[in-house]
Write a protein that holds these residues in place. Structure first.
Motif, PDB file in Angstrom:
ATOM      1  N   GLY A  47      37.448  50.161  35.713  1.00 30.08           N
ATOM      2  CA  GLY A  47      38.640  49.692  36.530  1.00 30.08           C
ATOM      3  C   GLY A  47      39.093  50.813  37.572  1.00 30.08           C
ATOM      4  N   ILE A  48      39.395  51.093  38.415  1.00 30.29           N
ATOM      5  CA  ILE A  48      39.215  51.128  40.275  1.00 30.29           C
ATOM      6  C   ILE A  48      39.978  52.955  39.565  1.00 30.29           C
ATOM      7  N   ARG A  49      40.344  53.604  40.062  1.00 31.73           N
ATOM      8  CA  ARG A  49      41.505  55.005  40.411  1.00 31.73           C
ATOM      9  C   ARG A  49      43.457  54.281  39.868  1.00 31.73           C
ATOM     10  N   GLY A  50      43.012  55.538  38.607  1.00 33.30           N
ATOM     11  CA  GLY A  50      44.506  54.709  38.629  1.00 33.30           C
ATOM     12  C   GLY A  50      44.897  53.962  38.025  1.00 33.30           C
ATOM     13  N   THR A  51      44.146  52.948  37.012  1.00 34.04           N
ATOM     14  CA  THR A  51      44.285  52.532  36.171  1.00 34.04           C
ATOM     15  C   THR A  51      44.580  52.248  35.049  1.00 34.04           C
ATOM     16  N   GLY A  52      44.217  53.370  34.452  1.00 32.50           N
ATOM     17  CA  GLY A  52      44.512  54.195  33.379  1.00 32.50           C
ATOM     18  C   GLY A  52      43.419  54.356  31.857  1.00 32.50           C
ATOM     19  N   LYS A  53      42.243  54.242  32.755  1.00 33.80           N
ATOM     20  CA  LYS A  53      41.320  54.498  31.813  1.00 33.80           C
ATOM     21  C   LYS A  53      40.722  55.899  30.796  1.00 33.80           C
ATOM     22  N   THR A  54      41.334  56.988  31.532  1.00 31.40           N
ATOM     23  CA  THR A  54      41.475  58.007  31.080  1.00 31.40           C
ATOM     24  C   THR A  54      42.846  57.626  29.424  1.00 31.40           C
ATOM     25  N   HIS A  55      44.038  57.315  30.196  1.00 31.54           N
ATOM     26  CA  HIS A  55      44.495  57.204  29.093  1.00 31.54           C
ATOM     27  C   HIS A  55      44.299  56.346  27.468  1.00 31.54           C
ATOM     28  N   ILE A  56      44.007  55.000  28.500  1.00 33.88           N
ATOM     29  CA  ILE A  56      43.043  54.383  26.926  1.00 33.88           C
ATOM     30  C   ILE A  56      41.997  55.004  26.048  1.00 33.88           C
ATOM     31  N   ALA A 280      33.265  53.461  26.720  1.00 33.13           N
ATOM     32  CA  ALA A 280      32.446  54.384  27.301  1.00 33.13           C
ATOM     33  C   ALA A 280      33.907  53.353  29.195  1.00 33.13           C
ATOM     34  N   THR A 281      34.329  54.457  29.781  1.00 37.14           N
ATOM     35  CA  THR A 281      34.977  53.807  31.136  1.00 37.14           C
ATOM     36  C   THR A 281      33.542  54.118  32.526  1.00 37.14           C
ATOM     37  N   ALA A 282      34.351  53.279  33.009  1.00 36.64           N
ATOM     38  CA  ALA A 282      33.834  53.397  34.407  1.00 36.64           C
ATOM     39  C   ALA A 282      34.504  52.751  35.928  1.00 36.64           C
ATOM     40  N   TYR A 283      33.818  53.290  36.886  1.00 37.09           N
ATOM     41  CA  TYR A 283      33.943  51.973  37.662  1.00 37.09           C
ATOM     42  C   TYR A 283      33.257  50.666  38.079  1.00 37.09           C
ATOM     43  N   PRO A 284      33.558  50.339  39.261  1.00 34.41           N
ATOM     44  CA  PRO A 284      33.086  48.475  38.922  1.00 34.41           C
ATOM     45  C   PRO A 284      31.998  48.425  39.789  1.00 34.41           C
ATOM     46  N   THR A 285      31.333  47.537  39.280  1.00 30.79           N
ATOM     47  CA  THR A 285      29.903  48.037  40.638  1.00 30.79           C
ATOM     48  C   THR A 285      30.562  47.815  41.823  1.00 30.79           C
ATOM     49  N   ILE A 366      48.713  51.866  37.501  1.00 29.74           N
ATOM     50  CA  ILE A 366      49.337  52.204  36.812  1.00 29.74           C
ATOM     51  C   ILE A 366      49.786  53.920  38.148  1.00 29.74           C
ATOM     52  N   ARG A 367      48.847  54.796  38.054  1.00 34.60           N
ATOM     53  CA  ARG A 367      49.124  55.613  39.159  1.00 34.60           C
ATOM     54  C   ARG A 367      49.872  55.645  40.120  1.00 34.60           C
ATOM     55  N   ARG A 368      49.623  54.080  41.303  1.00 30.64           N
ATOM     56  CA  ARG A 368      50.004  54.532  42.339  1.00 30.64           C
ATOM     57  C   ARG A 368      51.713  54.035  42.260  1.00 30.64           C
ATOM     58  N   TYR A 369      52.039  53.196  40.676  1.00 27.83           N
ATOM     59  CA  TYR A 369      53.683  52.941  40.610  1.00 27.83           C
ATOM     60  C   TYR A 369      54.118  53.999  40.087  1.00 27.83           C
ATOM     61  N   GLY A 468      32.326  46.623  48.147  1.00 31.90           N
ATOM     62  CA  GLY A 468      32.950  48.077  46.395  1.00 31.90           C
ATOM     63  C   GLY A 468      33.550  49.127  47.078  1.00 31.90           C
ATOM     64  N   ASN A 469      33.657  49.748  48.569  1.00 32.63           N
ATOM     65  CA  ASN A 469      34.305  50.670  49.185  1.00 32.63           C
ATOM     66  C   ASN A 469      35.849  49.788  48.710  1.00 32.63           C
ATOM     67  N   LEU A 470      35.945  49.088  49.707  1.00 32.10           N
ATOM     68  CA  LEU A 470      37.467  48.723  49.050  1.00 32.10           C
ATOM     69  C   LEU A 470      37.984  48.452  48.577  1.00 32.10           C
ATOM     70  N   ILE A 471      37.338  48.264  47.634  1.00 37.74           N
ATOM     71  CA  ILE A 471      37.439  47.384  46.213  1.00 37.74           C
ATOM     72  C   ILE A 471      38.229  49.230  45.387  1.00 37.74           C
ATOM     73  N   MET A 472      37.103  50.001  45.516  1.00 40.77           N
ATOM     74  CA  MET A 472      37.969  51.212  44.406  1.00 40.77           C
ATOM     75  C   MET A 472      38.707  51.700  45.388  1.00 40.77           C
ATOM     76  N   GLN A 473      39.354  51.948  46.579  1.00 44.96           N
ATOM     77  CA  GLN A 473      40.357  52.345  47.047  1.00 44.96           C
ATOM     78  C   GLN A 473      41.203  51.503  47.090  1.00 44.96           C
ATOM     79  N   GLY A 474      41.905  50.446  46.359  1.00 40.99           N
ATOM     80  CA  GLY A 474      42.803  49.614  46.166  1.00 40.99           C
ATOM     81  C   GLY A 474      42.991  48.891  46.722  1.00 40.99           C
ATOM     82  N   ALA A 475      42.440  48.340  47.874  1.00 41.86           N
ATOM     83  CA  ALA A 475      42.696  47.748  49.043  1.00 41.86           C
ATOM     84  C   ALA A 475      42.824  46.013  48.983  1.00 41.86           C
ATOM     85  N   LEU A 476      41.999  46.193  48.160  1.00 42.19           N
ATOM     86  CA  LEU A 476      41.284  44.694  47.692  1.00 42.19           C
ATOM     87  C   LEU A 476      40.986  44.715  46.422  1.00 42.19           C
TER      88      LEU A 476
END
Length: 541
Positions: A47-56, A280-285, A366-369, A468-476
């Motif tokens: 998941g990208i940043r803010g989607t709740g990976k650490t929380h999970i 384990a938690t990770a960002y998308p490729t 979730i973080r953005r909300y 990739g960068n646009l997805i990580m930033q949540g723009a796409l």
């Protein structure tokens, strides 16, 4: 000020930095219990940043301990978020950091929960205690609790030496040690106990432990530790929870996935349950590097084969999407309830439409909300102070719009995260979708069966990494990871389904802002039900 009151703690959202509140968890959409099974399973949570990976991961850790008496699953949580740059670039240093922290976390978990974690009492108990003692350079220790304390102290000393003034000396000596044949190295130090000093000034036990953890085969050492620990505790298995795997260098990621690969194969043919599993938690490729022999690595780590993949993304078309944000908001408000503070989501918004707008503009993040609510609440406070109104005010649509403007420009489209090519790609997508949506809005004025507004587009698989960068930033958003329906490009050729972020679409006027709530709650679903008939093709030129 005469505004609805929200406690400041409500807006804390970083689970790595004091923002983990287990009582606010909601199991809607993604159930924590699926990760905790009696027979064990390996997971990668992407998941990208803010989607709740650490929380999970922290929720899994909590639930395992809460149900330990019944399930006997020992959780071991570690995070790679705080690894310093010099450690992640030097593999001797990184292996020391990774495996030493696994050992420390394991021991701390056992010690902290010792009242509920009992010893197995089987006939090989003492033998396994001695074996673990020998692995860490303590040859005569038979009392398990005393051994844990000895290892914990040694591990903490190793951390201090690695982190502070002795790190250069430590790394130098360990490099020398790991060049020695493993059998010779162990036989020379395994029977030494106490504070005997090596010729270069380091404690011999410290040097021994460091050599084992820094060695290229350190992952095997850790697996042996968990095998013997299982025999001592009689637990079902240990559950390694590794957070922020993508926050380290490519070389360090390879080491992490080497460990996970070995964990996956840690059982034998006659063992129904492995002694250890991982989540384990990770960002998308392409942000995360999954080792592959085709890329020159010594092993493959295959998603879906070596681990079950859970893509953490709350889909805006999910039937429970709004219910999730309602429940989460209410739980957070009540977690930090004080006199005169709000206890329901309806108290903090002017009306239901403002809540719906806020939830959809978060686009499942979730973080953005929470960021939207924080900025909106700040805007509300400024507005009411200026207007000096007598009636109690809540967050309005204008407050949300101004909040999204700040978040899109300062966070999502941050110049220190996106390069010129990223910006050009995004601008092209926004222009194409905006042009089509404006045409649609004009045509719909004379139509009974109206065409839905569109934020979806398809791309060629060959161009996927470019985004990739646009997805990580949540723009796409990569909707191919969450959608089950078929989707096609014009002409019937299947393409990868992507989506322009709703906050970006709203802020950049790619959709009609006045109709935003209707578009989010109706048009997007209508488009999906049609099989994305109105989806747009995008090609990089």
């Amino acid at each position: 000020m005469n505004i609805v009151q929200i406690d400041a703690e409500f807006f804390k959202h970083d689970a790595q930095a004091g923002g983990f509140f287990p009582n606010t968890h909601t199991n809607l959409i993604l159930d924590i219990e699926k990760f905790i099974t009696p027979t064990g399973q390996n997971y990668i949570v992407e998941g990208i940043r803010g989607t709740g990976k650490t929380h999970i991961l922290k929720m899994i850790n909590n639930r395992c301990l809460e149900k330990y008496d019944k399930l006997k699953i020992l959780p071991v949580y570690i995070s790679l978020a705080g690894v310093s740059e010099w450690i992640e670039r030097d593999m001797v240093s990184f292996r020391l950091h990774l495996y030493n922290n696994i050992v420390k976390s394991t021991i701390d978990t056992v010690k902290k929960n010792r009242s509920s974690i009992e010893l197995s009492g089987n006939k090989d108990l003492v033998k396994s205690i001695k074996k673990i003692g020998q692995m860490f350079g303590f040859n005569k220790e038979e009392n398990f609790d005393e051994l844990l304390e000895e290892i914990r102290n040694l591990s903490e000393t190793l951390t201090k030496n690695l982190t502070y003034s002795l790190k250069e000396q430590l790394i130098k000596e360990l490099r020398e040690e790991t060049d020695i044949i493993e059998g010779t190295m162990q036989s020379s130090v395994v029977n030494v106990k106490g504070s005997v000093q090596a010729k270069n000034g380091l404690n011999t036990e410290l040097k021994f432990l460091g050599s084992n953890l820094a060695h290229e085969d350190a992952a095997t050492f850790i697996l042996e530790f968990f095998r013997e620990l299982r025999n001592i505790l009689g637990n079902s298995y240990s559950y390694i929870l590794i957070d922020e795997c993508s926050e380290v260098s490519k070389e360090a990621q390879i080491e992490v996935f080497r460990l996970l690969k070995l964990v996956r194969g840690s059982g034998g043919e006659d063992i129904e349950i492995n002694p250890v599993y991982f989540c384990a938690t990770a960002y998308p490729t392409p942000i995360t590097y999954y080792p592959s022999k085709t890329k020159g690595d010594s092993f493959n780590f295959e998603m879906g084969h070596d681990a079950v993949v859970e893509y953490l993304d709350l889909d805006e078309l999910d039937d429970e999407y709004l219910d999730f944000f309602k429940e989460m908001t209410n739980k957070r408000l009540n977690e930090f309830k004080k006199e005169d503070t709000a206890s329901s989501y309806m108290e903090i918004f002017e009306n239901e439409r403002v809540f719906v707008l806020s939830a959809y503009l978060a686009n499942g993040n979730i973080r953005r909300y929470i960021e939207i609510l924080k900025h909106s609440y700040d805007n509300l406070a400024k507005r009411v102070k200026i207007d000096d109104t007598s009636s109690k005010q809540a967050i309005s649509q204008k407050d949300v719009q101004e909040a999204v403007y700040s978040i899109v420009n300062d966070q999502i489209l941050s110049f220190n995260r996106l390069n010129e090519q990223d910006m050009e790609l995004l601008h092209d997508i926004i222009s194409k979708l905006s042009k089509r949506n404006k045409k649609t809005e004009t045509e719909n004025k004379s139509k009974i069966n109206k065409i839905p507004a569109n934020v979806y587009f398809t791309i060629s698989r060959l161009q996927a990494n470019t985004y990739g960068n646009l997805i990580m930033q949540g723009a796409l958003h990569d909707k191919g990871r969450t959608r089950r329906r078929k989707y096609y490009t014009e002409g019937g050729v299947r393409g990868l389904l992507y989506m322009l972020d709703l906050s970006v679409a709203f802020n950049e006027s790619a959709i009609d802002r006045q109709r935003a709530v209707e578009i989010f709650s109706k048009d997007l679903k209508a488009n999906a039900k049609s099989g994305y008939l109105y989806c747009q093709d995008v090609e990089i030129k």
